[in-house]
Design a protein around this motif. Structure first.
Motif, PDB file in Angstrom:
ATOM      1  N   ARG A   4      35.683  54.758  43.232  1.00 49.29           N
ATOM      2  CA  ARG A   4      36.929  54.071  43.587  1.00 49.29           C
ATOM      3  C   ARG A   4      36.751  53.291  44.882  1.00 49.29           C
ATOM      4  N   CYS A   7      34.733  50.079  44.185  1.00 49.31           N
ATOM      5  CA  CYS A   7      35.569  49.055  43.554  1.00 49.31           C
ATOM      6  C   CYS A   7      36.525  48.436  44.565  1.00 49.31           C
ATOM      7  N   ARG A   8      37.032  49.257  45.500  1.00 51.18           N
ATOM      8  CA  ARG A   8      37.944  48.737  46.513  1.00 51.18           C
ATOM      9  C   ARG A   8      37.210  47.768  47.436  1.00 51.18           C
ATOM     10  N   SER A  11      36.773  44.512  45.631  1.00 47.09           N
ATOM     11  CA  SER A  11      38.062  43.812  45.554  1.00 47.09           C
ATOM     12  C   SER A  11      38.435  43.176  46.883  1.00 47.09           C
TER      13      SER A  11
END
Length: 415
Positions: A4, A7-8, A11
């Protein structure tokens, strides 16, 4: 970092690029577009470069012409002796819009790294433009001339290249979870190749346009177009070379010495373990080829090993097969480094190179877990851990455990 968190981070990079592009576009629309002919010329150059972006190989800079054009526009201070003063907002807006337009075919084809490529292009050009354009517009650089001005451009390009390398490594780390340090090291090494050519061409373009005008652009585009053509040919040769090695590796499967897909599974998992241990790109290539061909020595056996499971054989027999395999690899003309890994995969692990340690551990894991039912992978991993005192390198076994845990890999998933 967790999945997670990775992915952050990815992003955030995309969001930063989007906000920068939108902010610069809004600023350009508010202030108006200056020197439209210059903006159009550099925009067309970037569009052509991005449209011709090479997507068939894992190269550091797939669109050298687009990158050089964007950097040249970011560092442009004059056109045929007349100051331009386009500003950082306009530079980022034009390059961002041109990059997006040139990548429309790639986005339509569903090439997933395209968004990361666009984000990297916008942030890199934005960094260069923000460093240079305000200084030039305020007249700070008026006292700089001749060699001093050229050295300033080179210094800015070096900083921009470092920024680009950090972004590329961060994106790769966020997408795959591979260690950031080795990825950054590979990116920095890439600066000595195509990266230096892109930076040098960008600087020369900016200096040439400042003296002779926009006619300099097509002249300096030719070297990078030839470079891009060379990249395509190199990628084609490399792909053919890998296919040849994969075909040789399948010989043991066709002859019935090893199960179908065994070499490919070992190669895939070995590369994942190698990345976790921080191997460089060149080392990973050697590891892949050696893993594909690690069982080729079995072709010299009169009686095949049951299911090709060499991990259960006596140490002396394993070494004999490994030496036979190394001899076969040398006769095929494959790089000597690959033959060394194949030859030494059965040596005591303290005497092995890292690649040979990895191949030995992953091969044993695949053989032990292959036919053991749903609990096979966990059982195999536990057996490898119990044998780290003498047979398998502990750091490689733990790296394998991390890869299996992080990527949720199993033997069947890898196949």
């Amino acid at each position: 970092m967790s999945g997670r968190g990775l992915c952050r981070a990815l992003s955030l990079i995309r969001l930063a690029a989007l906000l920068l592009a939108l902010g610069c576009l809004a600023g350009t629309l508010w202030e108006g577009l200056d020197n439209r002919g210059i903006a159009l010329a550099f925009g067309v150059l970037v569009v052509v470069g991005e449209f011709a972006r090479w997507t068939g190989a894992d190269v550091r800079e797939a669109a050298p012409l687009g990158a050089a054009g964007g950097l040249a526009y970011a560092l442009l201070g004059a056109d045929a002796g007349v100051a331009t003063h386009d500003g950082a907002f306009q530079v980022v807006a034009v390059v961002g819009a041109a990059s997006l337009l040139g990548n429309v075919p790639h986005i339509a084809a569903g090439r997933r790294p395209t968004l990361d490529h666009l984000a990297r292009r916008v942030l890199t050009v934005g960094f260069a433009a923000i460093c240079f354009q305000p200084l030039y517009s305020r007249g700070v650089l008026e006292q700089w001339g001749g060699p001093a001005y050229a050295l300033l451009l080179v210094a800015l390009l070096v900083l921009t290249a470092l920024c680009d390398a950090v972004l590329a490594a961060a994106q790769a780390h966020s997408r795959t979870g591979w260690p950031f340090g080795p990825r950054l090291r590979d990116e920095l090494r890439g600066l000595l190749g195509i990266g230096s050519a892109v930076c040098a061409t960008g600087a020369v373009m900016a200096l040439a346009v400042a003296v002779v005008g926009l006619w300099a652009l097509p002249v300096f585009c030719l070297p990078l177009l030839l470079t891009q053509l060379s990249l395509r040919r190199y990628a084609a040769v490399r792909a053919t070379y890998r296919q040849t090695i994969a075909s040789l590796a399948r010989a043991t499967e066709i002859a019935g010495y090893t199960p179908a897909g065994h070499a490919r599974r070992v190669a895939t998992l070995s590369q994942a373990v190698g990345r976790d241990l921080g191997l460089s790109g060149a080392e990973l290539t050697v590891l892949e080829y050696a893993a594909l061909m690690h069982d080729i020595g079995q072709l010299s056996l009169v009686d095949p090993v049951p299911a090709g499971a060499t991990a259960v054989l006596p140490a002396a027999e394993q070494r004999r097969i490994a030496l036979l395999g190394g001899a076969v690899v040398r006769q095929t003309g494959v790089a000597g480094a690959v033959a060394v890994v194949v030859e030494r995969q059965a040596d005591p692990y303290r005497e092995q190179p890292v690649a040979a340690r990895i191949v030995r551990v992953v091969n044993a894991y695949e053989e032990k877990a292959r036919d053991s039912g749903p609990g096979g992978p966990l059982t195999a991993l536990e057996e490898l851990r119990l044998a780290t005192a003498g047979d398998y390198a502990p750091e490689v076994v733990e790296a394998l455990a991390r890869v299996l845990s992080r990527d949720c890999l199993t033997l069947r998933a890898a196949g």
